[in-house]
Write a protein that holds these residues in place. Structure first.
Motif, PDB file in Angstrom:
ATOM      1  N   ILE A   1      48.315  25.059  44.739  1.00  0.00           N
ATOM      2  CA  ILE A   1      47.435  26.193  45.034  1.00  0.00           C
ATOM      3  C   ILE A   1      46.184  25.649  45.719  1.00  0.00           C
ATOM      4  N   PRO A   2      45.867  26.150  46.910  1.00  0.00           N
ATOM      5  CA  PRO A   2      44.725  25.599  47.647  1.00  0.00           C
ATOM      6  C   PRO A   2      43.429  25.725  46.859  1.00  0.00           C
ATOM      7  N   GLU A   3      42.619  24.697  46.916  1.00  0.00           N
ATOM      8  CA  GLU A   3      41.388  24.637  46.120  1.00  0.00           C
ATOM      9  C   GLU A   3      40.460  25.833  46.339  1.00  0.00           C
ATOM     10  N   PRO A   4      40.269  26.336  47.583  1.00  0.00           N
ATOM     11  CA  PRO A   4      39.323  27.442  47.771  1.00  0.00           C
ATOM     12  C   PRO A   4      39.691  28.724  47.027  1.00  0.00           C
ATOM     13  N   PHE A   5      40.952  28.823  46.572  1.00  0.00           N
ATOM     14  CA  PHE A   5      41.394  30.064  45.931  1.00  0.00           C
ATOM     15  C   PHE A   5      41.543  29.937  44.414  1.00  0.00           C
ATOM     16  N   ARG A   6      41.318  28.757  43.873  1.00  0.00           N
ATOM     17  CA  ARG A   6      41.620  28.537  42.453  1.00  0.00           C
ATOM     18  C   ARG A   6      40.702  29.342  41.538  1.00  0.00           C
ATOM     19  N   ASP A   7      39.405  29.332  41.805  1.00  0.00           N
ATOM     20  CA  ASP A   7      38.491  30.102  40.960  1.00  0.00           C
ATOM     21  C   ASP A   7      38.773  31.598  41.073  1.00  0.00           C
ATOM     22  N   TRP A   8      39.078  32.047  42.256  1.00  0.00           N
ATOM     23  CA  TRP A   8      39.411  33.464  42.497  1.00  0.00           C
ATOM     24  C   TRP A   8      40.625  33.875  41.676  1.00  0.00           C
ATOM     25  N   ILE A   9      41.652  33.032  41.676  1.00  0.00           N
ATOM     26  CA  ILE A   9      42.863  33.302  40.898  1.00  0.00           C
ATOM     27  C   ILE A   9      42.541  33.293  39.407  1.00  0.00           C
ATOM     28  N   ALA A  10      41.792  32.294  38.962  1.00  0.00           N
ATOM     29  CA  ALA A  10      41.439  32.203  37.542  1.00  0.00           C
ATOM     30  C   ALA A  10      40.612  33.403  37.103  1.00  0.00           C
ATOM     31  N   ASP A  11      39.665  33.816  37.935  1.00  0.00           N
ATOM     32  CA  ASP A  11      38.825  34.967  37.584  1.00  0.00           C
ATOM     33  C   ASP A  11      39.651  36.244  37.483  1.00  0.00           C
ATOM     34  N   SER A  12      40.654  36.377  38.347  1.00  0.00           N
ATOM     35  CA  SER A  12      41.488  37.586  38.293  1.00  0.00           C
ATOM     36  C   SER A  12      42.280  37.648  36.989  1.00  0.00           C
ATOM     37  N   TRP A  13      42.682  36.462  36.476  1.00  0.00           N
ATOM     38  CA  TRP A  13      43.387  36.439  35.198  1.00  0.00           C
ATOM     39  C   TRP A  13      42.435  36.740  34.043  1.00  0.00           C
ATOM     40  N   ARG A  14      41.272  36.138  34.070  1.00  0.00           N
ATOM     41  CA  ARG A  14      40.313  36.358  32.983  1.00  0.00           C
ATOM     42  C   ARG A  14      39.860  37.811  32.933  1.00  0.00           C
ATOM     43  N   ALA A  15      39.837  38.471  34.097  1.00  0.00           N
ATOM     44  CA  ALA A  15      39.490  39.896  34.147  1.00  0.00           C
ATOM     45  C   ALA A  15      40.692  40.774  33.817  1.00  0.00           C
ATOM     46  N   ARG A  16      41.872  40.142  33.629  1.00  0.00           N
ATOM     47  CA  ARG A  16      43.119  40.864  33.363  1.00  0.00           C
ATOM     48  C   ARG A  16      43.339  41.978  34.402  1.00  0.00           C
ATOM     49  N   GLU A  17      43.169  41.597  35.678  1.00  0.00           N
ATOM     50  CA  GLU A  17      43.430  42.567  36.736  1.00  0.00           C
ATOM     51  C   GLU A  17      44.875  43.043  36.634  1.00  0.00           C
ATOM     52  N   PRO A  18      45.101  44.351  36.756  1.00  0.00           N
ATOM     53  CA  PRO A  18      46.426  44.908  36.448  1.00  0.00           C
ATOM     54  C   PRO A  18      47.474  44.512  37.475  1.00  0.00           C
TER      55      PRO A  18
ATOM     56  N   PRO B   1      53.287  37.914  51.161  1.00  0.00           N
ATOM     57  CA  PRO B   1      53.081  36.825  50.190  1.00  0.00           C
ATOM     58  C   PRO B   1      51.660  36.276  50.195  1.00  0.00           C
ATOM     59  N   LEU B   2      51.159  36.039  49.007  1.00  0.00           N
ATOM     60  CA  LEU B   2      49.824  35.461  48.880  1.00  0.00           C
ATOM     61  C   LEU B   2      49.727  34.108  49.572  1.00  0.00           C
ATOM     62  N   GLU B   3      50.793  33.291  49.471  1.00  0.00           N
ATOM     63  CA  GLU B   3      50.693  31.966  50.084  1.00  0.00           C
ATOM     64  C   GLU B   3      50.626  32.061  51.608  1.00  0.00           C
ATOM     65  N   PHE B   4      51.211  33.128  52.204  1.00  0.00           N
ATOM     66  CA  PHE B   4      51.027  33.327  53.642  1.00  0.00           C
ATOM     67  C   PHE B   4      49.554  33.610  53.933  1.00  0.00           C
ATOM     68  N   MET B   5      48.962  34.479  53.099  1.00  0.00           N
ATOM     69  CA  MET B   5      47.557  34.827  53.285  1.00  0.00           C
ATOM     70  C   MET B   5      46.660  33.591  53.175  1.00  0.00           C
TER      71      MET B   5
ATOM     72  N   LEU C   1      52.814  32.808  39.002  1.00  0.00           N
ATOM     73  CA  LEU C   1      54.162  33.145  38.541  1.00  0.00           C
ATOM     74  C   LEU C   1      55.168  33.253  39.681  1.00  0.00           C
ATOM     75  N   SER C   2      54.698  33.430  40.910  1.00  0.00           N
ATOM     76  CA  SER C   2      55.634  33.499  42.039  1.00  0.00           C
ATOM     77  C   SER C   2      55.954  32.108  42.571  1.00  0.00           C
ATOM     78  N   ASN C   3      55.381  31.092  41.977  1.00  0.00           N
ATOM     79  CA  ASN C   3      55.531  29.706  42.385  1.00  0.00           C
ATOM     80  C   ASN C   3      56.637  29.065  41.544  1.00  0.00           C
TER      81      ASN C   3
END
Length: 384
Positions: free
Chosen positions: A79-96, A235-239, A264-266
């Protein structure tokens, strides 16, 4: 479990067109195949598919928490470093989240074996949720199937329920987007648009390539209106690798599927699941390509491949099979080879759908080869 020969409806193509199923034929070959159906007993569905799906889903969600708290695991999943905090924050916020599909090898006997998770942009949804149900009702009505024959299919009603739940935490309108040149993707978002509207959501459609980026970092539609909620069948990885992808963390746009679905798609989730739940009856031994030992029979998969691309399959006999594709550089995982069961010369794959957090139904794919590809047939199923 068995594969039963069936007579095609004489007007099934016209019926498909009438219902918007325009990708029923791909490159001149049938994708939808009703010359047969797969038949299950109720016990097979409930005990061997539905229950393990729910359990594996809970296990996978539990693993997301481990990954977002561990920089090393984020790196392991590439997972590219610039997106790791963004991904982690989305989990901690339990985005639906909305939905996902697990692929199983299952022959009707013994535990179903998980081959992979498709949790970001799973396809074969419309045909599983809607068109195979139309087929069932029409086959019962004409007497080809007996009254009382059923189907494991709560996908559509659970999609509507899930959209209604999401609506409570989502700014409106919800934009739905996919590539404009894909009939399958456009058909899928048209179906999801209908489900979202039935749930009471205000929606708009936009091609993924028509989304703009404003000076303030927000994504915009063709009228320069900010997009605050976006379902993207892309796909997120394309983005991550595209120019606009850099704007994702600061875009103030809530995605469906949420950023944490990138974990989970990885396919790296497969060795992580095996490491955390070794010898689980529904898991296969899996390892990152640079570690672990497997018997002679194994399958190598890129972390981010789709539609059976760049799969390398080695049987215990020593023969092997490889598919082409764009994911040649890896990284890869290796999973113990567990053959798909064969019925009438077709290799059958069970796609088990999770909607919200509920196991919801199945769609069957089969192929003349052991690797399920984008050209594999979709075959309806019944519960006898």
């Amino acid at each position: 479990m068995r594969r039963i020969a069936m007579r095609e409806r004489s007007d099934w193509r016209a019926t498909a067109e009438r219902y918007g199923f325009r990708f029923h034929t791909i490159d001149g070959e049938p994708y939808w195949d009703e010359t047969a159906c797969y038949a299950f007993t109720l016990a097979q569905i409930e005990d061997d598919i539905e229950t393990p799906t729910a359990e594996l889903h809970a296990m996978a969600l539990d693993l997301v928490g481990d990954v977002v708290a561990n920089e090393g695991l984020m790196r392991r999943l590439a997972i590219p470093e610039p997106f790791r905090d963004w991904i982690a924050d989305s989990w901690r916020a339990r985005e639906p989240h909305l939905y996902g599909r697990m692929d199983f090898s299952y022959d009707g006997n013994g535990p179903a074996k998980l081959l992979e998770l498709n949790y970001d942009t799973p396809t074969a949804l419309y045909e599983a949720a809607f068109f195979q149900w139309v087929w069932l009702e029409e086959q019962i009505a004409c007497g080809a199937l007996a009254q009382g024959v059923d189907q494991y299919n709560l996908i559509q009603e659970n999609l509507i329920d899930a959209f209604a739940t999401i609506a409570r935490a989502l700014p409106e309108p919800l934009y739905l987007s996919a590539a404009s040149d894909s009939d399958e993707d456009q058909g899928t978002i048209a179906y999801l648009d209908d489900c979202a509207r039935q749930a009471g959501l205000a929606t708009r459609r936009i091609a993924i390539e028509d989304i703009g980026l404003a000076a303030d970092g927000r994504f915009t539609d063709l009228d320069d209106h900010p997009i605050e909620a976006l379902f993207k069948l892309y796909p997120l990885e394309f983005m991550f690798g595209e120019a606009f992808g850099k704007a994702l963390p600061g875009s103030r746009c809530q995605l469906i599927e949420p950023p944490w679905k990138a974990i989970l798609s990885n396919k790296g989730i497969l060795p992580l699941l095996w490491e955390k739940y070794p010898d689980h009856p529904n898991l296969l031994p899996s390892f990152f390509h640079d570690g672990g030992s497997l018997p002679k029979g194994w399958v190598r998969k890129p972390l981010l491949s789709r539609e059976g691309a760049n799969i390398e399959l080695h049987r215990e006999s020593g023969d092997w099979l490889r598919t082409d594709g764009p994911y040649v550089d890896g990284p890869f995982v290796r999973q113990q080879f567990h053959p798909l069961p064969q019925f009438d010369g077709r290799h059958a794959l069970v796609g088990s759908w999770v909607v919200g957090d509920r196991a919801s139904g199945i769609g069957m794919r089969d192929d003349a080869t052991p690797i399920t590809r984008d050209s594999s047939h979709f075959v309806p199923h019944i519960i006898e």
